[in-house]
Structure formats: structure tokens, C-alpha cells
Design a protein around this motif. Structure first.
Motif, short mmCIF file in Angstrom:
data_model
loop_
_atom_site.label_atom_id
_atom_site.label_comp_id
_atom_site.label_asym_id
_atom_site.label_seq_id
_atom_site.Cartn_x
_atom_site.Cartn_y
_atom_site.Cartn_z
N GLN A 37 22.28 14.72 36.55
CA GLN A 37 23.31 14.45 37.54
C GLN A 37 23.99 13.13 37.21
O GLN A 37 23.35 12.08 37.23
CB GLN A 37 22.73 14.38 38.96
CG GLN A 37 23.80 14.17 40.03
CD GLN A 37 23.21 14.11 41.43
OE1 GLN A 37 22.12 13.59 41.64
NE2 GLN A 37 23.95 14.64 42.41
N SER A 39 26.60 10.20 38.25
CA SER A 39 26.66 9.51 39.53
C SER A 39 27.50 10.23 40.56
O SER A 39 28.70 10.42 40.39
CB SER A 39 27.22 8.09 39.30
OG SER A 39 27.28 7.40 40.52
N GLY A 40 26.85 10.65 41.66
CA GLY A 40 27.55 11.24 42.78
C GLY A 40 28.19 12.59 42.52
O GLY A 40 29.02 13.04 43.29
N ARG A 41 27.79 13.22 41.43
CA ARG A 41 28.38 14.52 41.09
C ARG A 41 27.34 15.63 41.23
O ARG A 41 26.21 15.41 41.65
CB ARG A 41 28.89 14.49 39.65
CG ARG A 41 29.86 13.38 39.35
CD ARG A 41 31.24 13.70 39.86
NE ARG A 41 31.82 14.82 39.16
CZ ARG A 41 33.06 15.26 39.38
NH1 ARG A 41 33.82 14.67 40.27
NH2 ARG A 41 33.53 16.31 38.71
N ARG B 9 36.06 17.50 49.00
CA ARG B 9 35.19 16.67 48.19
C ARG B 9 34.65 15.48 49.00
O ARG B 9 33.51 15.07 48.80
CB ARG B 9 35.94 16.14 46.97
CG ARG B 9 36.21 17.18 45.89
CD ARG B 9 34.93 17.68 45.22
NE ARG B 9 33.96 16.63 44.95
CZ ARG B 9 34.03 15.77 43.96
NH1 ARG B 9 35.05 15.82 43.11
NH2 ARG B 9 33.09 14.85 43.80
N TYR B 10 35.48 14.95 49.85
CA TYR B 10 35.07 13.81 50.67
C TYR B 10 35.57 14.04 52.10
O TYR B 10 36.67 14.57 52.29
CB TYR B 10 35.67 12.50 50.15
CG TYR B 10 35.31 12.20 48.72
CD1 TYR B 10 36.12 12.62 47.66
CD2 TYR B 10 34.14 11.49 48.41
CE1 TYR B 10 35.78 12.35 46.35
CE2 TYR B 10 33.80 11.21 47.10
CZ TYR B 10 34.62 11.65 46.08
OH TYR B 10 34.28 11.38 44.78
N GLN B 37 21.62 16.16 49.62
CA GLN B 37 21.06 15.07 48.84
C GLN B 37 21.31 13.75 49.54
O GLN B 37 22.46 13.39 49.81
CB GLN B 37 21.66 15.02 47.42
CG GLN B 37 21.02 13.97 46.54
CD GLN B 37 21.56 13.97 45.12
OE1 GLN B 37 22.70 14.34 44.89
NE2 GLN B 37 20.73 13.59 44.16
N THR B 38 20.25 13.04 49.84
CA THR B 38 20.33 11.71 50.44
C THR B 38 19.45 10.76 49.65
O THR B 38 18.49 11.20 48.99
CB THR B 38 19.85 11.72 51.91
OG1 THR B 38 18.48 12.16 51.93
CG2 THR B 38 20.69 12.63 52.77
N LEU B 88 25.38 13.95 50.38
CA LEU B 88 26.13 14.77 49.44
C LEU B 88 25.61 16.20 49.61
O LEU B 88 24.41 16.44 49.47
CB LEU B 88 25.92 14.29 48.01
CG LEU B 88 26.64 15.07 46.90
CD1 LEU B 88 28.16 14.91 47.02
CD2 LEU B 88 26.16 14.62 45.52
N ARG B 109 31.00 15.09 49.81
CA ARG B 109 30.40 13.85 50.30
C ARG B 109 30.80 13.66 51.76
O ARG B 109 31.97 13.42 52.06
CB ARG B 109 30.88 12.67 49.48
CG ARG B 109 30.50 11.31 50.02
CD ARG B 109 29.06 10.97 49.78
NE ARG B 109 28.74 10.86 48.36
CZ ARG B 109 27.52 10.62 47.90
NH1 ARG B 109 26.51 10.50 48.74
NH2 ARG B 109 27.30 10.54 46.61
N THR B 111 30.42 11.56 55.24
CA THR B 111 30.04 10.30 55.87
C THR B 111 30.21 10.46 57.37
O THR B 111 31.29 10.85 57.84
CB THR B 111 30.91 9.14 55.37
OG1 THR B 111 30.76 9.02 53.95
CG2 THR B 111 30.49 7.83 56.03
#
Lengths: 109, 113
Positions: A37, A39-41, B9-10, B37-38, B88, B109, B111
Motif C-alpha cells: 500500500q 501512502s493513503g492509497r 475520493r475524499y 482502515q484506521t 479510509l 477518505r 473525515t
């Protein structure tokens, strides 16, 4: 719950060096997979090793599996800066994969 | 062959709101699964759908739900958002005829403020 525990949690090496990361799991398995993975993907599948296999190669990747110790290792040879990522082992059947905690690999140019 | 596409995506939401995330699997893949995923809990399985049926569910509260449409596209919904839902969210699809190798999307992602 996480099936796999990986170590080290983080690894920093220079380009050209080899990187080894380990995964331990708790229950019997049919196969074990490794994912990468960035980063952040999303995760990218690297390699799958079946329970009756002891070693498998794919390009610069070498995976070993020891079912008696419930452990696996991923070796990346001749690391490149582009290998910088987190690496996860995963076990399980069907679509319910259980991932390890991951190893963050940093490769410095 | 297009990959797994996740939208948005966000996104940023506030506590108490609800959110819907979308996932389009690889063409021909009928199995779609979702993961959260955290940093604290890592990657955790949410649920899996195959041919519009939920086949497997992880250990998440009922605020987390999903569905799959006849074209294999999937959505997941989180109601009454909590701060801890910030994460995520990853969708993955699988060719059911082969080994259980998953192809993941880039993730959404979320928030929660």
C-alpha cells in the motif's frame, strides 16, 4: 481482529539493500498473501503462497511460509526508492481477508 | 480493463450525518468487499457481496450497511456518523473463479468532524 502480526513495524534501508519483513498468524490457513500500500492509497496484491508451498518467487520478491511456526516472510531484494510503501500479509478465505498490522518500509535513494 | 473505482475520493462530514460511498468493480467481477482502515485498528473487514447478496459481515455496528446492484456496483452507508468513523474505506473486487486475490480501489477518505 487482526490475524497477522508483522515485524518490524517500520524499516528504513538504503537503495540496493535487501528488505525482510515477517508475518505471524494465528490459525491454520489455505494460503497467505502479501499486499503493498502506497501512502493513503489502495492495496496492491503482490504474491500468494499456498499452504503446501514453502517458498515462492516473483521478480525481486521472495516469500517463504512455515506453517509449523505459523509465519511467513517477504524479502525484497535490491530495494528501490519506489518500493517505499507499507506491506501487509493477509490470510483468510473467500473475500474475508484478515490483514496483519503492516510493515512501513522506507527506502532512501 | 478499468480498475476498481471508488467515489468520492475524499469527503468531510459532521457527527450525526450519514454518508454513502460507491464502488464500481472490475468488469466481470461479481464479488465486492469493503474494508475500513484506521491507524488504530488497521484494516478491518466490513462486508462482502456476491450477486446482490451479502455473504459475509464483519464485526461492525448496524450503522454500517451496504448493498450491491445487479451490475455488481456496490454502495456502503454509514448512518449517524461518529468521530471514530473517520477512516479510509476500501472497496475490493474479485474474480470468483480464481484464487481469493483482491483488487482494491484507491479508497474513500472520510473525515468526521
Amino acid at each position: 481482529s487482526q490475524q497477522g502480526e508483522e515485524d518490524p513495524q517500520a524499516l528504513s534501508i538504503q537503495e540496493g539493500e535487501n528488505a525482510t519483513m515477517n508475518c505471524s498468524y494465528k490459525t491454520s490457513i489455505n494460503n497467505l498473501q502479501w499486499y503493498r500500500q502506497n501512502s493513503g492509497r489502495g492495496l496492491v496484491h503482490l504474491i500468494l503462497i499456498r499452504s503446501n508451498e514453502r517458498e515462492k518467487h516473483s521478480g525481486r520478491l521472495r516469500v517463504t511460509l512455515d506453517t509449523s511456526k505459523k509465519s511467513s516472510s517477504l524479502l525484497i531484494t535490491a530495494s528501490r526508492a519506489a518500493d517505499t510503501a507499507s506491506y501487509f500479509c493477509a490470510t483468510g478465505g473467500g473475500d474475508k481477508l484478515i490483514f496483519g498490522t503492516g510493515t512501513r518500509l522506507q527506502v532512501f535513494p | 480493463k478499468a480498475g476498481v473505482t471508488q467515489t468520492p475520493r475524499y469527503l468531510i462530514k459532521t457527527r450525526g450525518q450519514q454518508v454513502t460511498l460507491s464502488c464500481s468493480p472490475i468488469s466481470g467481477h461479481r464479488s465486492v468487499s469493503w474494508y475500513q482502515q484506521t491507524p488504530g485498528q488497521g484494516l478491518q473487514f466490513l462486508f462482502e457481496y456476491f450477486s446482490e447478496t451479502q455473504r459475509n459481515k464483519g464485526n461492525f455496528p448496524g450503522r454500517f450497511s451496504g448493498r450491491q446492484f445487479s451490475n455488481s456496483r456496490s454502495e456502503m452507508n454509514v448512518s449517524t456518523l461518529e468521530l471514530g468513523d473517520s477512516a479510509l474505506y476500501l472497496c475490493a473486487s474479485r474474480d470468483s473463479s480464481g484464487a481469493n486475490v483482491l483488487t482494491f480501489g484507491a479508497g474513500s477518505r472520510l473525515t468526521v468532524l
